[in-house]
Scaffold this motif. Structure first.
Motif, PDB file in Angstrom:
ATOM      1  N   SER A  96      -8.294  51.270  68.777  1.00  0.00           N
ATOM      2  CA  SER A  96      -7.184  52.232  68.835  1.00  0.00           C
ATOM      3  C   SER A  96      -6.634  52.527  67.445  1.00  0.00           C
ATOM      4  CB  SER A  96      -6.077  51.710  69.755  1.00  0.00           C
ATOM      5  OG  SER A  96      -5.580  50.460  69.294  1.00  0.00           O
ATOM      6  N   TYR A 115      -6.849  56.192  65.611  1.00  0.00           N
ATOM      7  CA  TYR A 115      -5.627  56.804  65.067  1.00  0.00           C
ATOM      8  C   TYR A 115      -5.832  57.197  63.608  1.00  0.00           C
ATOM      9  CZ  TYR A 115      -0.738  57.324  63.669  1.00  0.00           C
ATOM     10  OH  TYR A 115       0.447  57.807  63.171  1.00  0.00           O
ATOM     11  N   LEU A 161     -12.097  56.320  73.099  1.00  0.00           N
ATOM     12  CA  LEU A 161     -10.709  56.607  72.725  1.00  0.00           C
ATOM     13  C   LEU A 161     -10.582  57.855  71.867  1.00  0.00           C
ATOM     14  CD1 LEU A 161      -9.334  53.016  71.976  1.00  0.00           C
ATOM     15  CD2 LEU A 161      -8.984  54.414  74.015  1.00  0.00           C
ATOM     16  N   MET A 187      -7.719  60.616  72.169  1.00  0.00           N
ATOM     17  CA  MET A 187      -6.828  60.863  71.040  1.00  0.00           C
ATOM     18  C   MET A 187      -6.674  62.355  70.778  1.00  0.00           C
ATOM     19  SD  MET A 187      -4.975  59.097  68.956  1.00  0.00           S
ATOM     20  CE  MET A 187      -3.823  59.740  67.738  1.00  0.00           C
ATOM     21  N   TYR A 238       2.583  54.404  65.962  1.00  0.00           N
ATOM     22  CA  TYR A 238       1.395  53.868  66.632  1.00  0.00           C
ATOM     23  C   TYR A 238       1.767  53.131  67.921  1.00  0.00           C
ATOM     24  CZ  TYR A 238      -2.489  50.646  67.474  1.00  0.00           C
ATOM     25  OH  TYR A 238      -3.487  49.920  68.055  1.00  0.00           O
ATOM     26  N   MET A 258      -0.004  54.573  71.388  1.00  0.00           N
ATOM     27  CA  MET A 258      -0.510  53.615  72.375  1.00  0.00           C
ATOM     28  C   MET A 258      -0.177  54.010  73.817  1.00  0.00           C
ATOM     29  SD  MET A 258      -2.378  51.191  71.067  1.00  0.00           S
ATOM     30  CE  MET A 258      -2.255  49.673  71.997  1.00  0.00           C
ATOM     31  N   LEU A 280      -2.398  56.787  74.903  1.00  0.00           N
ATOM     32  CA  LEU A 280      -3.798  56.392  75.043  1.00  0.00           C
ATOM     33  C   LEU A 280      -4.022  55.436  76.211  1.00  0.00           C
ATOM     34  CD1 LEU A 280      -4.942  55.742  71.349  1.00  0.00           C
ATOM     35  CD2 LEU A 280      -5.492  57.700  72.794  1.00  0.00           C
ATOM     36  N   ILE A 327      -7.356  53.302  77.168  1.00  0.00           N
ATOM     37  CA  ILE A 327      -7.313  51.864  76.885  1.00  0.00           C
ATOM     38  C   ILE A 327      -7.693  51.063  78.124  1.00  0.00           C
ATOM     39  CG2 ILE A 327      -5.713  49.962  76.401  1.00  0.00           C
ATOM     40  CD1 ILE A 327      -4.315  51.797  74.408  1.00  0.00           C
TER      41      ILE A 327
END
Length: 281
Positions: A94, A98, A162, A166, A188, A193, A196, A200
């Motif tokens: 992650s 990012y 991911l 994103m 973040y 998070m 996402l 995740i």
């Protein structure tokens, strides 16, 4: 009249799909049901090709547990290795996604492509180098001898998944949070998070199941009875001169039960994550 015909046609199509999916579900469950059936058979009926027999016993499970007094330690080994590997993979992937999506880092395209290239490397080609590294670093019969390789091997897949999620995170949210005084860590943890989360969940489930089922690298890394993972226990019941199918399948069912429970608990989140990924394209 046309609307009624269209509605009936759609209803018929819906029923047809449900019947088709039900049949496919039954077909998919046959191997698991057959394995369960073999695990409770006696030695006399173990080679009977029928799916169900009447000559049943739980002695295979009793013997499987009594023959392996360290089975609780093996379960803890599998659980600790899988959980830590999953958590670290999700965290690293992650953060990487990012950075690739939001930060102008020199060479990020090359780094991203290199990560994707590692997806083409089979784990069988890496077992010998990883085992040699573990031996030199003193990580044989150590949890981290499997945790570090599992993290490295699962990150490329996690980054791939991911990255698609994103792209669906609006930059405007991050800009607004930045105007409110959020630093990069807060952006973040509080913005990226949560957005996402569907991806995740998918990555976490896939990584956990992959680590739980992995056999080849664990076989080369874990040699002590107390540090072995659960899949390694089944190996001792299959050989040229020592074949005990009933106990073997009992062990396999014991190994499978935690995965089935885990999937049943997170099934809804897994389906949501897969659906969200499909919608985001």
């Amino acid at each position: 009249m046309g609307a009624v015909k269209k509605k009936n046609r759609l209803g018929h199509r819906d029923r047809s799909w449900k019947i088709f999916l039900a049949v496919m579900a039954v077909i998919a469950l046959i191997p698991l049901v057959y394995a369960l059936s073999l695990s409770v058979r006696t030695q006399n009926s173990i080679y009977d090709p029928r799916l169900f027999v009447t000559d049943l016993t739980i002695g295979n499970y009793i013997k499987a547990i009594s023959d392996n007094p360290t089975i609780l330690n093996n379960f803890i080994s599998s659980l600790v290795i899988s959980v830590i590997s999953t958590a670290a993979t999700v965290l690293c992937a992650s953060m990487a996604v990012y950075g690739f999506s939001r930060k102008n880092v020199y060479g990020k395209v090359i780094m991203y492509n290199l990560i994707l290239c590692t997806l083409m490397v089979p784990i069988s080609a890496l077992v010998i180098p990883i085992t040699q590294l573990n031996s030199r670093m003193g990580l044989l019969d150590n949890y981290f001898g499997l945790i570090f390789p599992y993290i490295a091997l699962n990150i490329p897949y996690a980054v791939t998944i991911l990255q698609g999620f994103m792209k669906g995170v609006p930059k405007e949210l991050e800009e607004a949070a930045g105007l409110d005084g959020c630093n990069i860590v807060q952006l973040y943890t509080r913005i990226v998070m949560p957005m996402l989360k569907p991806g995740i969940v998918v990555v976490a489930i896939w990584t956990f199941l992959t680590c739980w089922n992995e056999f080849f690298l664990a076989l080369c890394t874990m040699t002590k009875a107390t540090t072995k993972t659960l899949p390694l226990i089944a190996q001792q019941y299959k050989g040229v001169y020592n074949s005990q199918p009933g106990i073997l399948f009992a062990i396999l069912i014991i190994i499978t039960i935690p995965m089935v429970i885990f999937y049943c608990v997170v099934q809804k989140q897994f389906v949501k994550g897969m659906t969200a990924g499909a919608v985001k394209g």
